[in-house]
Design a protein around this motif. Structure first.
Motif, PDB file in Angstrom:
ATOM      1  N   ILE A 148      -1.289 -28.547 -43.759  1.00  0.00           N
ATOM      2  CA  ILE A 148      -1.325 -28.570 -45.222  1.00  0.00           C
ATOM      3  C   ILE A 148      -0.416 -27.503 -45.812  1.00  0.00           C
ATOM      4  CG2 ILE A 148      -2.820 -28.069 -47.205  1.00  0.00           C
ATOM      5  CD1 ILE A 148      -5.079 -29.474 -45.657  1.00  0.00           C
ATOM      6  N   GLN A 149      -0.370 -26.360 -45.173  1.00  0.00           N
ATOM      7  CA  GLN A 149       0.399 -25.239 -45.715  1.00  0.00           C
ATOM      8  C   GLN A 149       1.882 -25.293 -45.373  1.00  0.00           C
ATOM      9  OE1 GLN A 149      -1.579 -21.466 -44.674  1.00  0.00           O
ATOM     10  NE2 GLN A 149      -3.523 -22.565 -44.667  1.00  0.00           N
ATOM     11  N   SER A 150       2.320 -26.342 -44.706  1.00  0.00           N
ATOM     12  CA  SER A 150       3.706 -26.379 -44.224  1.00  0.00           C
ATOM     13  C   SER A 150       4.740 -26.758 -45.277  1.00  0.00           C
ATOM     14  CB  SER A 150       3.819 -27.343 -43.034  1.00  0.00           C
ATOM     15  OG  SER A 150       3.462 -28.657 -43.402  1.00  0.00           O
ATOM     16  N   GLY A 151       4.299 -27.131 -46.476  1.00  0.00           N
ATOM     17  CA  GLY A 151       5.268 -27.429 -47.519  1.00  0.00           C
ATOM     18  C   GLY A 151       4.634 -28.049 -48.738  1.00  0.00           C
ATOM     19  N   ALA A 152       5.373 -28.041 -49.853  1.00  0.00           N
ATOM     20  CA  ALA A 152       4.887 -28.582 -51.122  1.00  0.00           C
ATOM     21  C   ALA A 152       5.192 -30.072 -51.234  1.00  0.00           C
ATOM     22  CB  ALA A 152       5.540 -27.843 -52.282  1.00  0.00           C
ATOM     23  N   GLU A 153       4.278 -30.802 -51.884  1.00  0.00           N
ATOM     24  CA  GLU A 153       4.452 -32.222 -52.223  1.00  0.00           C
ATOM     25  C   GLU A 153       4.940 -33.054 -51.033  1.00  0.00           C
ATOM     26  OE1 GLU A 153       6.677 -32.720 -55.832  1.00  0.00           O
ATOM     27  OE2 GLU A 153       5.154 -31.713 -57.036  1.00  0.00           O
ATOM     28  N   GLN A 154       4.230 -32.895 -49.908  1.00  0.00           N
ATOM     29  CA  GLN A 154       4.578 -33.633 -48.686  1.00  0.00           C
ATOM     30  C   GLN A 154       3.866 -34.965 -48.569  1.00  0.00           C
ATOM     31  OE1 GLN A 154       4.547 -31.117 -44.956  1.00  0.00           O
ATOM     32  NE2 GLN A 154       3.166 -29.939 -46.226  1.00  0.00           N
ATOM     33  N   PHE A 155       2.625 -35.031 -49.076  1.00  0.00           N
ATOM     34  CA  PHE A 155       1.738 -36.133 -48.738  1.00  0.00           C
ATOM     35  C   PHE A 155       1.311 -36.931 -49.964  1.00  0.00           C
ATOM     36  CE2 PHE A 155       0.906 -32.693 -45.618  1.00  0.00           C
ATOM     37  CZ  PHE A 155       1.415 -33.328 -44.497  1.00  0.00           C
ATOM     38  N   ASP A 156       1.200 -38.235 -49.763  1.00  0.00           N
ATOM     39  CA  ASP A 156       0.633 -39.110 -50.784  1.00  0.00           C
ATOM     40  C   ASP A 156      -0.891 -39.137 -50.698  1.00  0.00           C
ATOM     41  OD1 ASP A 156       3.091 -40.595 -52.001  1.00  0.00           O
ATOM     42  OD2 ASP A 156       3.410 -40.651 -49.839  1.00  0.00           O
ATOM     43  N   ALA A 157      -1.436 -38.792 -49.543  1.00  0.00           N
ATOM     44  CA  ALA A 157      -2.883 -38.702 -49.368  1.00  0.00           C
ATOM     45  C   ALA A 157      -3.191 -37.729 -48.245  1.00  0.00           C
ATOM     46  CB  ALA A 157      -3.491 -40.069 -49.057  1.00  0.00           C
ATOM     47  N   ILE A 158      -4.280 -36.989 -48.411  1.00  0.00           N
ATOM     48  CA  ILE A 158      -4.823 -36.118 -47.372  1.00  0.00           C
ATOM     49  C   ILE A 158      -6.276 -36.527 -47.172  1.00  0.00           C
ATOM     50  CG2 ILE A 158      -5.422 -33.754 -46.704  1.00  0.00           C
ATOM     51  CD1 ILE A 158      -3.133 -32.780 -48.503  1.00  0.00           C
ATOM     52  N   LEU A 159      -6.631 -36.929 -45.955  1.00  0.00           N
ATOM     53  CA  LEU A 159      -7.970 -37.402 -45.639  1.00  0.00           C
ATOM     54  C   LEU A 159      -8.630 -36.405 -44.693  1.00  0.00           C
ATOM     55  CD1 LEU A 159      -7.076 -41.149 -44.865  1.00  0.00           C
ATOM     56  CD2 LEU A 159      -7.305 -40.026 -47.094  1.00  0.00           C
ATOM     57  N   LEU A 160      -9.743 -35.826 -45.120  1.00  0.00           N
ATOM     58  CA  LEU A 160     -10.397 -34.779 -44.335  1.00  0.00           C
ATOM     59  C   LEU A 160     -11.804 -35.192 -43.933  1.00  0.00           C
ATOM     60  CD1 LEU A 160      -9.438 -31.535 -46.332  1.00  0.00           C
ATOM     61  CD2 LEU A 160      -8.309 -32.492 -44.310  1.00  0.00           C
ATOM     62  N   ASP A 161     -12.078 -35.124 -42.638  1.00  0.00           N
ATOM     63  CA  ASP A 161     -13.427 -35.263 -42.089  1.00  0.00           C
ATOM     64  C   ASP A 161     -13.578 -34.144 -41.073  1.00  0.00           C
ATOM     65  OD1 ASP A 161     -15.832 -35.921 -40.980  1.00  0.00           O
ATOM     66  OD2 ASP A 161     -15.270 -37.918 -40.309  1.00  0.00           O
ATOM     67  N   VAL A 162     -13.784 -32.937 -41.588  1.00  0.00           N
ATOM     68  CA  VAL A 162     -13.788 -31.724 -40.759  1.00  0.00           C
ATOM     69  C   VAL A 162     -15.075 -30.948 -41.020  1.00  0.00           C
ATOM     70  CG1 VAL A 162     -12.601 -29.557 -40.243  1.00  0.00           C
ATOM     71  CG2 VAL A 162     -11.264 -31.590 -40.844  1.00  0.00           C
ATOM     72  N   ASP A 163     -15.797 -30.632 -39.957  1.00  0.00           N
ATOM     73  CA  ASP A 163     -17.012 -29.802 -40.036  1.00  0.00           C
ATOM     74  C   ASP A 163     -18.045 -30.326 -41.012  1.00  0.00           C
ATOM     75  OD1 ASP A 163     -16.103 -28.170 -38.105  1.00  0.00           O
ATOM     76  OD2 ASP A 163     -16.227 -26.333 -39.252  1.00  0.00           O
ATOM     77  N   ASN A 164     -18.253 -31.635 -41.039  1.00  0.00           N
ATOM     78  CA  ASN A 164     -19.279 -32.237 -41.874  1.00  0.00           C
ATOM     79  C   ASN A 164     -19.035 -32.041 -43.368  1.00  0.00           C
ATOM     80  OD1 ASN A 164     -21.714 -33.834 -41.636  1.00  0.00           O
ATOM     81  ND2 ASN A 164     -22.769 -32.153 -42.622  1.00  0.00           N
ATOM     82  N   GLY A 165     -17.788 -31.780 -43.742  1.00  0.00           N
ATOM     83  CA  GLY A 165     -17.491 -31.567 -45.151  1.00  0.00           C
ATOM     84  C   GLY A 165     -17.686 -30.118 -45.558  1.00  0.00           C
ATOM     85  N   PRO A 166     -17.911 -29.867 -46.849  1.00  0.00           N
ATOM     86  CA  PRO A 166     -17.939 -28.484 -47.347  1.00  0.00           C
ATOM     87  C   PRO A 166     -19.210 -27.720 -47.038  1.00  0.00           C
ATOM     88  CG  PRO A 166     -18.278 -30.024 -49.144  1.00  0.00           C
ATOM     89  CD  PRO A 166     -17.941 -30.851 -47.932  1.00  0.00           C
ATOM     90  N   GLN A 167     -20.120 -28.256 -46.215  1.00  0.00           N
ATOM     91  CA  GLN A 167     -21.297 -27.520 -45.789  1.00  0.00           C
ATOM     92  C   GLN A 167     -21.636 -27.878 -44.343  1.00  0.00           C
ATOM     93  OE1 GLN A 167     -21.890 -30.013 -48.444  1.00  0.00           O
ATOM     94  NE2 GLN A 167     -22.042 -31.358 -46.663  1.00  0.00           N
ATOM     95  N   GLY A 168     -22.474 -27.061 -43.694  1.00  0.00           N
ATOM     96  CA  GLY A 168     -22.902 -27.340 -42.337  1.00  0.00           C
ATOM     97  C   GLY A 168     -21.843 -27.102 -41.288  1.00  0.00           C
ATOM     98  N   MET A 169     -20.946 -26.154 -41.511  1.00  0.00           N
ATOM     99  CA  MET A 169     -19.830 -25.947 -40.590  1.00  0.00           C
ATOM    100  C   MET A 169     -20.180 -24.952 -39.495  1.00  0.00           C
ATOM    101  SD  MET A 169     -16.697 -25.988 -43.308  1.00  0.00           S
ATOM    102  CE  MET A 169     -17.635 -25.184 -44.596  1.00  0.00           C
ATOM    103  N   THR A 170     -19.561 -25.116 -38.325  1.00  0.00           N
ATOM    104  CA  THR A 170     -19.788 -24.216 -37.210  1.00  0.00           C
ATOM    105  C   THR A 170     -18.670 -23.201 -37.043  1.00  0.00           C
ATOM    106  OG1 THR A 170     -18.717 -25.730 -35.655  1.00  0.00           O
ATOM    107  CG2 THR A 170     -21.093 -25.973 -35.970  1.00  0.00           C
ATOM    108  N   GLN A 171     -17.507 -23.438 -37.631  1.00  0.00           N
ATOM    109  CA  GLN A 171     -16.400 -22.504 -37.534  1.00  0.00           C
ATOM    110  C   GLN A 171     -16.080 -21.960 -38.920  1.00  0.00           C
ATOM    111  OE1 GLN A 171     -13.149 -24.529 -35.478  1.00  0.00           O
ATOM    112  NE2 GLN A 171     -13.785 -23.509 -33.608  1.00  0.00           N
ATOM    113  N   ARG A 172     -16.255 -20.657 -39.094  1.00  0.00           N
ATOM    114  CA  ARG A 172     -16.065 -20.072 -40.423  1.00  0.00           C
ATOM    115  C   ARG A 172     -14.654 -20.262 -40.956  1.00  0.00           C
ATOM    116  NH1 ARG A 172     -19.338 -14.284 -40.558  1.00  0.00           N
ATOM    117  NH2 ARG A 172     -21.422 -15.155 -40.189  1.00  0.00           N
TER     118      ARG A 172
END
Length: 246
Positions: A148-172
């Motif tokens: 994500i941090q590799s450049g500006a305006e690269q993607f038409d969509a970013i799809l995230l399914d990481v660590d159960n979403g914004p809660q319940g994560m195991t890696q800080r």
């Protein structure tokens, strides 16, 4: 990766480690984690675990498919569309995204664990089908935050399914995906009218408000694990306005 309490939100995704009939197929060490990641099997069912917490299964897939299908629906007729998927999983989001995208599209999949790609090309090959051989697909073994941090305006969509979403994560470290800093970086990486789609095991009003505070137009959809609408799984579709200042 998700924690044990959150794993239940994916639909009885726990207890595979010692359950009757389950056999270990493979395992891989996780940097910074005491428990390894394991692939287990019982008949036609496969599950990926950390301890007794189930990260993914080939049995329940509806909302993961919806993430790919709905996250890319606006790109069906977009030449040269570029999509980022955070996490390879069992390929359900990737396969659904490929079905929506034109032949000229490009999908970058950022997967932190090399073993997940190895399993996708080995014991889970029949689950993935031929999606990894699709010329539109590029697999990067790296943290999705780096992508994500590799450049500006690269993607038409970013799809995230990481660590159960914004809660319940195991890696800080993954908190930075979903805090204000991470959401602003995602917005920066999206093209105008680009969509950030985030899967979660449960609703989160604070996160929905945070998306809006970070300049997104937000739609929330709720799903059962088999794809039916219900109060269990959530996907937020956050759109970057066409005339965004940044």
């Amino acid at each position: 990766m998700i924690d044990a309490s959150a794993s239940a939100d994916r639909g009885t995704r726990a207890g595979r480690s010692t359950g009757e009939g389950w056999q270990e197929v493979a395992r891989a060490a996780i940097p910074g984690e005491a428990e390894p990641m394991r692939l287990v099997q019982r008949g036609e069912a496969y599950s990926i675990l950390i301890g007794t917490a189930e990260l993914m299964t080939n049995i329940l897939r509806g909302s993961e498919q919806a993430l790919g299908r709905m996250g890319c629906a606006h790109l069906h007729d977009t030449p040269q569309a570029t999509v980022l998927i955070g996490g390879l999983g069992m390929g359900f989001t990737l396969n659904a995204a490929l079905a929506e995208l034109p032949p000229s599209a490009r999908i970058v999949v950022s997967e932190l664990m090399p073993a997940v790609e190895q399993w996708a090309r080995g014991p889970l090959g029949h689950v993935f089908g031929r999606c990894l051989d699709d010329p539109r697909v590029e697999i990067r073994i790296e943290d999705v935050r780096r992508t994500i941090q590799s450049g500006a305006e690269q993607f038409d969509a970013i799809l995230l399914d990481v660590d159960n979403g914004p809660q319940g994560m195991t890696q800080r470290s993954n908190n930075r995906l979903y805090d204000a800093w991470g959401l602003k970086r995602a917005r920066f990486a999206l093209k105008p009218n680009g969509v950030l789609a985030v899967w979660s095991g449960s609703p989160n009003r604070q996160f929905k408000a945070r998306l809006r505070l970070c300049g997104f137009d937000v739609e929330e959809r709720r799903f059962h694990s088999d794809g039916r609408f219900n109060r269990r799984h959530v996907i937020w579709f956050a759109t970057k306005p066409e005339h965004a200042a940044w």
